[in-house]
Design a protein around this motif. Structure first.
Motif, PDB file in Angstrom:
ATOM      1  N   MET A   1       0.835  -1.195   0.000  1.00 34.47           N
ATOM      2  CA  MET A   1       0.000   0.000   0.000  1.00 34.47           C
ATOM      3  C   MET A   1       0.868   1.243   0.000  1.00 34.47           C
ATOM      4  SD  MET A   1      -3.030  -0.941   2.715  1.00 34.47           S
ATOM      5  CE  MET A   1      -1.891  -1.382   4.036  1.00 34.47           C
ATOM      6  N   ASP A   2       0.334   2.301  -0.585  1.00 37.31           N
ATOM      7  CA  ASP A   2       1.010   3.589  -0.573  1.00 37.31           C
ATOM      8  C   ASP A   2       0.086   4.632   0.047  1.00 37.31           C
ATOM      9  OD1 ASP A   2       3.479   2.950  -1.734  1.00 37.31           O
ATOM     10  OD2 ASP A   2       2.651   3.106  -3.754  1.00 37.31           O
ATOM     11  N   LEU A   3       0.615   5.368   1.021  1.00 42.41           N
ATOM     12  CA  LEU A   3      -0.119   6.469   1.628  1.00 42.41           C
ATOM     13  C   LEU A   3       0.374   7.782   1.044  1.00 42.41           C
ATOM     14  CD1 LEU A   3      -2.032   7.700   3.797  1.00 42.41           C
ATOM     15  CD2 LEU A   3      -0.026   7.763   5.318  1.00 42.41           C
ATOM     16  N   TYR A   4      -0.539   8.512   0.432  1.00 41.84           N
ATOM     17  CA  TYR A   4      -0.238   9.870  -0.013  1.00 41.84           C
ATOM     18  C   TYR A   4      -0.569  10.796   1.154  1.00 41.84           C
ATOM     19  CZ  TYR A   4       0.411   8.276  -4.792  1.00 41.84           C
ATOM     20  OH  TYR A   4       0.890   7.648  -5.906  1.00 41.84           O
ATOM     21  N   TYR A   5       0.432  11.550   1.591  1.00 43.40           N
ATOM     22  CA  TYR A   5       0.326  12.332   2.811  1.00 43.40           C
ATOM     23  C   TYR A   5       1.007  13.680   2.625  1.00 43.40           C
ATOM     24  CZ  TYR A   5       5.291  12.058   3.924  1.00 43.40           C
ATOM     25  OH  TYR A   5       6.654  12.224   3.900  1.00 43.40           O
ATOM     26  N   SER A   6       0.719  14.587   3.546  1.00 43.98           N
ATOM     27  CA  SER A   6       1.462  15.836   3.631  1.00 43.98           C
ATOM     28  C   SER A   6       1.911  15.972   5.079  1.00 43.98           C
ATOM     29  CB  SER A   6       0.583  17.027   3.227  1.00 43.98           C
ATOM     30  OG  SER A   6       1.362  18.208   3.124  1.00 43.98           O
ATOM     31  N   PRO A   7       3.164  16.309   5.322  1.00 42.50           N
ATOM     32  CA  PRO A   7       3.668  16.353   6.696  1.00 42.50           C
ATOM     33  C   PRO A   7       2.819  17.218   7.620  1.00 42.50           C
ATOM     34  CG  PRO A   7       5.494  16.517   5.157  1.00 42.50           C
ATOM     35  CD  PRO A   7       4.228  16.616   4.336  1.00 42.50           C
ATOM     36  N   GLY A   8       2.371  16.614   8.717  1.00 42.45           N
ATOM     37  CA  GLY A   8       1.612  17.339   9.710  1.00 42.45           C
ATOM     38  C   GLY A   8       0.154  17.563   9.387  1.00 42.45           C
ATOM     39  N   ALA A   9      -0.315  17.124   8.214  1.00 36.23           N
ATOM     40  CA  ALA A   9      -1.725  17.262   7.860  1.00 36.23           C
ATOM     41  C   ALA A   9      -2.532  16.167   8.562  1.00 36.23           C
ATOM     42  CB  ALA A   9      -1.892  17.179   6.345  1.00 36.23           C
ATOM     43  N   CYS A  10      -3.820  16.107   8.299  1.00 31.96           N
ATOM     44  CA  CYS A  10      -4.652  15.090   8.939  1.00 31.96           C
ATOM     45  C   CYS A  10      -4.216  13.675   8.564  1.00 31.96           C
ATOM     46  CB  CYS A  10      -6.123  15.307   8.625  1.00 31.96           C
ATOM     47  SG  CYS A  10      -6.530  15.305   6.869  1.00 31.96           S
ATOM     48  N   SER A  11      -3.489  13.546   7.472  1.00 36.45           N
ATOM     49  CA  SER A  11      -2.945  12.238   7.074  1.00 36.45           C
ATOM     50  C   SER A  11      -1.992  11.695   8.128  1.00 36.45           C
ATOM     51  CB  SER A  11      -2.227  12.356   5.730  1.00 36.45           C
ATOM     52  OG  SER A  11      -1.324  13.455   5.718  1.00 36.45           O
ATOM     53  N   LEU A  12      -1.542  12.558   9.043  1.00 35.19           N
ATOM     54  CA  LEU A  12      -0.686  12.119  10.144  1.00 35.19           C
ATOM     55  C   LEU A  12      -1.334  10.967  10.914  1.00 35.19           C
ATOM     56  CD1 LEU A  12       1.824  12.677  12.017  1.00 35.19           C
ATOM     57  CD2 LEU A  12       0.364  14.314  13.230  1.00 35.19           C
ATOM     58  N   GLY A  13      -2.644  11.064  11.143  1.00 37.36           N
ATOM     59  CA  GLY A  13      -3.342  10.017  11.877  1.00 37.36           C
ATOM     60  C   GLY A  13      -3.333   8.681  11.158  1.00 37.36           C
ATOM     61  N   ILE A  14      -3.519   8.693   9.843  1.00 33.94           N
ATOM     62  CA  ILE A  14      -3.477   7.451   9.067  1.00 33.94           C
ATOM     63  C   ILE A  14      -2.059   6.900   9.041  1.00 33.94           C
ATOM     64  CG2 ILE A  14      -3.855   6.406   6.803  1.00 33.94           C
ATOM     65  CD1 ILE A  14      -6.434   7.177   8.286  1.00 33.94           C
ATOM     66  N   HIS A  15      -1.082   7.767   8.948  1.00 31.82           N
ATOM     67  CA  HIS A  15       0.322   7.351   9.000  1.00 31.82           C
ATOM     68  C   HIS A  15       0.586   6.613  10.313  1.00 31.82           C
ATOM     69  CE1 HIS A  15       4.773   8.676   8.160  1.00 31.82           C
ATOM     70  NE2 HIS A  15       4.648   7.375   8.320  1.00 31.82           N
ATOM     71  N   VAL A  16       0.055   7.136  11.419  1.00 27.96           N
ATOM     72  CA  VAL A  16       0.211   6.477  12.717  1.00 27.96           C
ATOM     73  C   VAL A  16      -0.426   5.089  12.696  1.00 27.96           C
ATOM     74  CG1 VAL A  16      -0.562   6.537  15.135  1.00 27.96           C
ATOM     75  CG2 VAL A  16       0.436   8.590  14.083  1.00 27.96           C
ATOM     76  N   ILE A  17      -1.620   4.986  12.163  1.00 31.97           N
ATOM     77  CA  ILE A  17      -2.307   3.685  12.113  1.00 31.97           C
ATOM     78  C   ILE A  17      -1.504   2.675  11.302  1.00 31.97           C
ATOM     79  CG2 ILE A  17      -4.368   2.480  11.257  1.00 31.97           C
ATOM     80  CD1 ILE A  17      -5.927   5.097  11.903  1.00 31.97           C
ATOM     81  N   LEU A  18      -1.009   3.092  10.158  1.00 35.18           N
ATOM     82  CA  LEU A  18      -0.196   2.189   9.327  1.00 35.18           C
ATOM     83  C   LEU A  18       1.051   1.738  10.076  1.00 35.18           C
ATOM     84  CD1 LEU A  18      -0.480   3.982   5.874  1.00 35.18           C
ATOM     85  CD2 LEU A  18      -1.232   1.644   6.356  1.00 35.18           C
ATOM     86  N   GLU A  19       1.680   2.647  10.777  1.00 35.73           N
ATOM     87  CA  GLU A  19       2.891   2.285  11.518  1.00 35.73           C
ATOM     88  C   GLU A  19       2.555   1.356  12.688  1.00 35.73           C
ATOM     89  OE1 GLU A  19       6.944   2.155  11.879  1.00 35.73           O
ATOM     90  OE2 GLU A  19       5.796   3.156  10.293  1.00 35.73           O
ATOM     91  N   GLU A  20       1.421   1.567  13.316  1.00 39.54           N
ATOM     92  CA  GLU A  20       0.989   0.682  14.397  1.00 39.54           C
ATOM     93  C   GLU A  20       0.727  -0.730  13.885  1.00 39.54           C
ATOM     94  OE1 GLU A  20       0.664   1.042  17.649  1.00 39.54           O
ATOM     95  OE2 GLU A  20       0.779   3.211  17.998  1.00 39.54           O
ATOM     96  N   LEU A  21       0.259  -0.852  12.654  1.00 40.55           N
ATOM     97  CA  LEU A  21      -0.006  -2.178  12.082  1.00 40.55           C
ATOM     98  C   LEU A  21       1.273  -2.984  11.900  1.00 40.55           C
ATOM     99  CD1 LEU A  21      -2.693  -1.384   9.349  1.00 40.55           C
ATOM    100  CD2 LEU A  21      -3.034  -2.542  11.540  1.00 40.55           C
ATOM    101  N   GLY A  22       2.380  -2.294  11.616  1.00 38.82           N
ATOM    102  CA  GLY A  22       3.659  -2.973  11.478  1.00 38.82           C
ATOM    103  C   GLY A  22       3.820  -3.751  10.182  1.00 38.82           C
ATOM    104  N   LYS A  23       3.004  -3.438   9.185  1.00 44.15           N
ATOM    105  CA  LYS A  23       3.091  -4.112   7.888  1.00 44.15           C
ATOM    106  C   LYS A  23       3.698  -3.156   6.859  1.00 44.15           C
ATOM    107  CE  LYS A  23      -0.773  -7.231   8.791  1.00 44.15           C
ATOM    108  NZ  LYS A  23      -2.084  -7.729   8.328  1.00 44.15           N
ATOM    109  N   PRO A  24       4.285  -3.698   5.798  1.00 43.72           N
ATOM    110  CA  PRO A  24       4.942  -2.823   4.806  1.00 43.72           C
ATOM    111  C   PRO A  24       3.968  -1.849   4.140  1.00 43.72           C
ATOM    112  CG  PRO A  24       5.584  -5.122   4.495  1.00 43.72           C
ATOM    113  CD  PRO A  24       4.434  -5.129   5.459  1.00 43.72           C
ATOM    114  N   TYR A  25       4.426  -0.632   3.952  1.00 41.32           N
ATOM    115  CA  TYR A  25       3.654   0.370   3.210  1.00 41.32           C
ATOM    116  C   TYR A  25       4.633   1.405   2.682  1.00 41.32           C
ATOM    117  CZ  TYR A  25       4.181   3.404   7.324  1.00 41.32           C
ATOM    118  OH  TYR A  25       4.695   4.154   8.342  1.00 41.32           O
ATOM    119  N   GLY A  26       4.209   2.127   1.671  1.00 36.03           N
ATOM    120  CA  GLY A  26       5.038   3.175   1.100  1.00 36.03           C
ATOM    121  C   GLY A  26       4.468   4.541   1.422  1.00 36.03           C
TER     122      GLY A  26
END
Length: 205
Positions: A1-26
């Motif tokens: 999976m790839d997460l399109y994000y902007s630093p510090g935007a609301c995508s920060l929360g999804i980035h946290v969830i992906l990192e908590e899952l511990g599975k590969p993502y881009g």
């Protein structure tokens, strides 16, 4: 999976969830301040011109914070990012929706972009003040929800990832004081290894 994000935007929360899952993502950075969300390369992926945007393994695209967070939790049940109990699941979803749709979209959006709500610059101060009023009311509500708890529904869930990004906006960017329980939650979140990695990745540490 790839997460399109902007630093510090609301995508920060999804980035946290992906990192908590511990599975590969881009990670695919989209600079909102440079208007990259409106460029054809990103618009072809998400014509809403918004982050977070998740491109899944099969190439399909999922947008909107609550939808992405819920899908990640439900497709990774072993991660326990959403309670099995219907009542606590509903409370987690309730809190996440309130954070995103009210505290962010009605509160912070007025503070960040008053021109979207009033064309006259003379009205911008009043719009910003209304946004802060909405946001601070939300903080009081979430502070009460956290009373006697480490996390929103007791154990860490996707609701905490949502609350974290608005706490970061308040305490980390706008010097808005957090009430006692929200401040403790914010500190607790920052201490999580996954959150520390995400903050470093986004240049926010």
């Amino acid at each position: 999976m790839d997460l399109y994000y902007s630093p510090g935007a609301c995508s920060l929360g999804i980035h946290v969830i992906l990192e908590e899952l511990g599975k590969p993502y881009g990670l695919k950075k989209v600079s909102l301040k440079d208007g990259e969300q409106y460029k054809p390369e990103f618009m072809s992926i998400n014509p809403k011109a918004k982050v977070p945007t998740l491109v899944r393994d099969d190439g399909s695209v999922l947008t909107e914070f609550p939808a992405i967070a819920t899908w990640l939790a439900l497709t990774n049940r072993d991660s326990r990012l959403l309670p099995d109990d219907p009542e606590r699941m509903a409370r987690a979803l309730e809190a996440m929706d309130y954070v995103v749709s009210t505290m962010h979209m009605q509160g912070f959006s007025r503070m960040f972009r008053p021109s979207n709500y009033a064309p006259s610059e003379a009205d911008h101060e009043a719009v910003t003040a209304k946004g802060r009023e909405i946001f601070e009311k939300g903080l009081k509500i979430m502070d009460k929800a956290l009373e006697g708890r480490e996390y929103v529904v007791g154990e860490f869930s996707i609701a905490d990832a949502a609350l974290f990004y608005v706490e970061f906006w308040a305490a980390g960017r706008m010097n808005i004081p957090l009430p006692k329980n929200c401040a403790a939650h914010y500190d607790r979140m920052k201490a999580r290894p996954a959150v520390r990695r995400v903050m470093a990745d986004e240049g926010l540490a």
